[in-house]
Scaffold this motif. Structure first.
Motif, PDB file in Angstrom:
ATOM      1  N   ASP A 123       0.824  -1.204   0.000  1.00 55.92           N
ATOM      2  CA  ASP A 123       0.000   0.000   0.000  1.00 55.92           C
ATOM      3  C   ASP A 123       0.860   1.257   0.000  1.00 55.92           C
ATOM      4  OD1 ASP A 123      -2.097  -1.654   0.003  1.00 55.92           O
ATOM      5  OD2 ASP A 123      -2.859  -1.126   1.974  1.00 55.92           O
ATOM      6  N   ILE A 124       1.988   1.196   0.707  1.00 50.29           N
ATOM      7  CA  ILE A 124       2.902   2.336   0.717  1.00 50.29           C
ATOM      8  C   ILE A 124       3.414   2.590  -0.698  1.00 50.29           C
ATOM      9  CG2 ILE A 124       5.110   3.207   1.548  1.00 50.29           C
ATOM     10  CD1 ILE A 124       4.566   1.719   4.164  1.00 50.29           C
ATOM     11  N   ALA A 125       3.805   1.514  -1.370  1.00 46.91           N
ATOM     12  CA  ALA A 125       4.285   1.660  -2.744  1.00 46.91           C
ATOM     13  C   ALA A 125       3.182   2.231  -3.629  1.00 46.91           C
ATOM     14  CB  ALA A 125       4.762   0.310  -3.277  1.00 46.91           C
ATOM     15  N   ALA A 126       1.961   1.790  -3.383  1.00 51.68           N
ATOM     16  CA  ALA A 126       0.831   2.285  -4.170  1.00 51.68           C
ATOM     17  C   ALA A 126       0.590   3.764  -3.893  1.00 51.68           C
ATOM     18  CB  ALA A 126      -0.426   1.476  -3.856  1.00 51.68           C
ATOM     19  N   ALA A 127       0.697   4.162  -2.624  1.00 52.00           N
ATOM     20  CA  ALA A 127       0.502   5.563  -2.263  1.00 52.00           C
ATOM     21  C   ALA A 127       1.589   6.429  -2.883  1.00 52.00           C
ATOM     22  CB  ALA A 127       0.501   5.720  -0.746  1.00 52.00           C
ATOM     23  N   LEU A 128       2.807   5.907  -2.844  1.00 48.68           N
ATOM     24  CA  LEU A 128       3.933   6.633  -3.423  1.00 48.68           C
ATOM     25  C   LEU A 128       3.730   6.789  -4.925  1.00 48.68           C
ATOM     26  CD1 LEU A 128       6.701   7.871  -2.940  1.00 48.68           C
ATOM     27  CD2 LEU A 128       7.698   5.641  -3.340  1.00 48.68           C
ATOM     28  N   THR A 129       3.320   5.706  -5.549  1.00 43.45           N
ATOM     29  CA  THR A 129       3.073   5.744  -6.985  1.00 43.45           C
ATOM     30  C   THR A 129       1.992   6.761  -7.309  1.00 43.45           C
ATOM     31  OG1 THR A 129       3.732   3.456  -7.208  1.00 43.45           O
ATOM     32  CG2 THR A 129       2.386   4.346  -8.966  1.00 43.45           C
ATOM     33  N   ALA A 130       0.951   6.801  -6.490  1.00 41.14           N
ATOM     34  CA  ALA A 130      -0.133   7.761  -6.713  1.00 41.14           C
ATOM     35  C   ALA A 130       0.381   9.192  -6.582  1.00 41.14           C
ATOM     36  CB  ALA A 130      -1.269   7.508  -5.730  1.00 41.14           C
ATOM     37  N   ALA A 131       1.250   9.430  -5.589  1.00 44.62           N
ATOM     38  CA  ALA A 131       1.810  10.769  -5.399  1.00 44.62           C
ATOM     39  C   ALA A 131       2.647  11.164  -6.606  1.00 44.62           C
ATOM     40  CB  ALA A 131       2.651  10.809  -4.133  1.00 44.62           C
ATOM     41  N   GLU A 132       3.415  10.204  -7.118  1.00 42.96           N
ATOM     42  CA  GLU A 132       4.244  10.491  -8.290  1.00 42.96           C
ATOM     43  C   GLU A 132       3.384  10.731  -9.524  1.00 42.96           C
ATOM     44  OE1 GLU A 132       8.260   8.091  -6.992  1.00 42.96           O
ATOM     45  OE2 GLU A 132       6.768   7.127  -8.223  1.00 42.96           O
ATOM     46  N   GLN A 133       2.301   9.987  -9.611  1.00 42.70           N
ATOM     47  CA  GLN A 133       1.416  10.176 -10.757  1.00 42.70           C
ATOM     48  C   GLN A 133       0.782  11.560 -10.722  1.00 42.70           C
ATOM     49  OE1 GLN A 133      -0.898   6.616 -10.362  1.00 42.70           O
ATOM     50  NE2 GLN A 133       0.021   5.665 -12.152  1.00 42.70           N
ATOM     51  N   ARG A 134       0.422  12.007  -9.504  1.00 43.16           N
ATOM     52  CA  ARG A 134      -0.135  13.355  -9.366  1.00 43.16           C
ATOM     53  C   ARG A 134       0.875  14.402  -9.795  1.00 43.16           C
ATOM     54  NH1 ARG A 134      -2.493  11.748  -4.511  1.00 43.16           N
ATOM     55  NH2 ARG A 134      -0.783  12.608  -3.307  1.00 43.16           N
ATOM     56  N   GLU A 135       2.136  14.210  -9.351  1.00 44.23           N
ATOM     57  CA  GLU A 135       3.142  15.212  -9.677  1.00 44.23           C
ATOM     58  C   GLU A 135       3.472  15.185 -11.166  1.00 44.23           C
ATOM     59  OE1 GLU A 135       6.696  15.121  -7.304  1.00 44.23           O
ATOM     60  OE2 GLU A 135       7.499  16.858  -8.385  1.00 44.23           O
ATOM     61  N   LEU A 136       3.490  13.981 -11.715  1.00 46.94           N
ATOM     62  CA  LEU A 136       3.743  13.845 -13.148  1.00 46.94           C
ATOM     63  C   LEU A 136       2.647  14.553 -13.947  1.00 46.94           C
ATOM     64  CD1 LEU A 136       5.630  12.543 -15.241  1.00 46.94           C
ATOM     65  CD2 LEU A 136       4.210  10.504 -15.147  1.00 46.94           C
ATOM     66  N   GLN A 137       1.433  14.414 -13.465  1.00 42.25           N
ATOM     67  CA  GLN A 137       0.303  15.063 -14.121  1.00 42.25           C
ATOM     68  C   GLN A 137       0.435  16.593 -14.032  1.00 42.25           C
ATOM     69  OE1 GLN A 137      -3.515  14.216 -12.306  1.00 42.25           O
ATOM     70  NE2 GLN A 137      -4.390  13.719 -14.298  1.00 42.25           N
ATOM     71  N   ALA A 138       0.818  17.075 -12.835  1.00 41.30           N
ATOM     72  CA  ALA A 138       0.998  18.516 -12.640  1.00 41.30           C
ATOM     73  C   ALA A 138       2.119  19.040 -13.527  1.00 41.30           C
ATOM     74  CB  ALA A 138       1.291  18.813 -11.172  1.00 41.30           C
ATOM     75  N   THR A 139       3.180  18.248 -13.643  1.00 40.48           N
ATOM     76  CA  THR A 139       4.315  18.640 -14.471  1.00 40.48           C
ATOM     77  C   THR A 139       3.912  18.692 -15.939  1.00 40.48           C
ATOM     78  OG1 THR A 139       5.801  17.611 -12.881  1.00 40.48           O
ATOM     79  CG2 THR A 139       6.710  18.087 -15.046  1.00 40.48           C
ATOM     80  N   GLY A 140       3.164  17.689 -16.364  1.00 44.43           N
ATOM     81  CA  GLY A 140       2.695  17.655 -17.746  1.00 44.43           C
ATOM     82  C   GLY A 140       1.783  18.831 -18.046  1.00 44.43           C
ATOM     83  N   ALA A 141       0.911  19.152 -17.077  1.00 40.82           N
ATOM     84  CA  ALA A 141      -0.014  20.275 -17.249  1.00 40.82           C
ATOM     85  C   ALA A 141       0.759  21.586 -17.343  1.00 40.82           C
ATOM     86  CB  ALA A 141      -1.007  20.316 -16.093  1.00 40.82           C
ATOM     87  N   ALA A 142       1.823  21.708 -16.544  1.00 44.64           N
ATOM     88  CA  ALA A 142       2.627  22.932 -16.576  1.00 44.64           C
ATOM     89  C   ALA A 142       3.314  23.082 -17.935  1.00 44.64           C
ATOM     90  CB  ALA A 142       3.659  22.907 -15.450  1.00 44.64           C
ATOM     91  N   LEU A 143       3.826  21.970 -18.466  1.00 40.74           N
ATOM     92  CA  LEU A 143       4.459  22.013 -19.788  1.00 40.74           C
ATOM     93  C   LEU A 143       3.451  22.426 -20.858  1.00 40.74           C
ATOM     94  CD1 LEU A 143       6.781  18.888 -19.588  1.00 40.74           C
ATOM     95  CD2 LEU A 143       7.505  21.205 -20.154  1.00 40.74           C
ATOM     96  N   GLN A 144       2.224  21.943 -20.682  1.00 37.22           N
ATOM     97  CA  GLN A 144       1.182  22.290 -21.639  1.00 37.22           C
ATOM     98  C   GLN A 144       0.867  23.789 -21.564  1.00 37.22           C
ATOM     99  OE1 GLN A 144      -2.556  20.241 -21.018  1.00 37.22           O
ATOM    100  NE2 GLN A 144      -2.639  19.711 -23.181  1.00 37.22           N
ATOM    101  N   ARG A 145       0.800  24.307 -20.317  1.00 35.06           N
ATOM    102  CA  ARG A 145       0.540  25.741 -20.160  1.00 35.06           C
ATOM    103  C   ARG A 145       1.669  26.567 -20.767  1.00 35.06           C
ATOM    104  NH1 ARG A 145      -0.740  24.057 -15.021  1.00 35.06           N
ATOM    105  NH2 ARG A 145       0.965  25.181 -14.026  1.00 35.06           N
ATOM    106  N   LEU A 146       2.905  26.042 -20.650  1.00 41.03           N
ATOM    107  CA  LEU A 146       4.048  26.742 -21.245  1.00 41.03           C
ATOM    108  C   LEU A 146       3.863  26.904 -22.743  1.00 41.03           C
ATOM    109  CD1 LEU A 146       7.308  25.356 -19.585  1.00 41.03           C
ATOM    110  CD2 LEU A 146       6.734  27.747 -19.942  1.00 41.03           C
ATOM    111  N   THR A 147       3.446  25.836 -23.396  1.00 39.82           N
ATOM    112  CA  THR A 147       3.307  25.905 -24.855  1.00 39.82           C
ATOM    113  C   THR A 147       2.094  26.736 -25.250  1.00 39.82           C
ATOM    114  OG1 THR A 147       2.086  23.817 -24.913  1.00 39.82           O
ATOM    115  CG2 THR A 147       4.452  23.684 -25.260  1.00 39.82           C
ATOM    116  N   GLN A 148       1.103  26.825 -24.338  1.00 39.80           N
ATOM    117  CA  GLN A 148      -0.105  27.592 -24.650  1.00 39.80           C
ATOM    118  C   GLN A 148       0.018  29.062 -24.261  1.00 39.80           C
ATOM    119  OE1 GLN A 148      -2.935  25.335 -22.441  1.00 39.80           O
ATOM    120  NE2 GLN A 148      -3.356  23.893 -24.105  1.00 39.80           N
ATOM    121  N   GLY A 149       1.118  29.393 -23.573  1.00 38.12           N
ATOM    122  CA  GLY A 149       1.308  30.785 -23.162  1.00 38.12           C
ATOM    123  C   GLY A 149       0.545  31.165 -21.908  1.00 38.12           C
ATOM    124  N   ALA A 150      -0.048  30.164 -21.233  1.00 36.98           N
ATOM    125  CA  ALA A 150      -0.814  30.454 -20.015  1.00 36.98           C
ATOM    126  C   ALA A 150       0.027  30.204 -18.771  1.00 36.98           C
ATOM    127  CB  ALA A 150      -2.071  29.573 -19.967  1.00 36.98           C
TER     128      ALA A 150
END
Ligand SMILES: [Zn+2]
Length: 127
Positions: free
Chosen positions: A60-87
């Protein structure tokens, strides 16, 4: 309306985000392949704080960690998208320009500091 980042700052932040994305992807794939992450997970859960139970099975710890990383990966991807969109670099709540000093520390930041504090208080998480 465009963020008041210089071209150099923009490029630097983009490089940071891409690097972070690579690191997270590598970490995620190693966790998903079943490596034990209990020790690091304990740190992450301690930082997260919210309502993490005292003792979790390692899986469960590994699963929680994976979930946290997935959230951050998603946030990072969203930030990159905003960069290309100028937002990128504008607070998602009040629309103010997020200072470069804050983005330098947290390139995937969505909000300015006051809005982030409000948001976190609203979520009921304790520092
Ligand atoms: Zn704001």
């Amino acid at each position: 309306m465009s963020p008041t980042l210089t071209a150099g700052q923009h490029a630097w932040l983009q490089a940071m985000l891409k690097q972070r994305q690579h690191t997270l992807e590598a970490q995620l794939s190693s966790h998903l392949h079943g490596l034990s992450a209990a020790e690091r997970a304990a740190e992450v859960l301690a930082q997260d704080g919210d309502d993490a139970p005292q003792r979790l099975p390692e899986r469960d710890i590994a699963a929680a960690l994976t979930a946290a990383e997935q959230r951050e990966l998603q946030a990072t991807g969203a930030a990159l998208q905003r960069l290309t969109q100028g937002a990128y670099g504008l607070c998602s709540d009040c629309g103010t320009t997020i200072p470069f000093d804050r983005l330098k520390v947290e390139p995937s930041a969505l909000r300015c500091v006051p809005c982030e504090s409000t948001h976190e208080a609203a979520r009921g998480s304790r520092a």
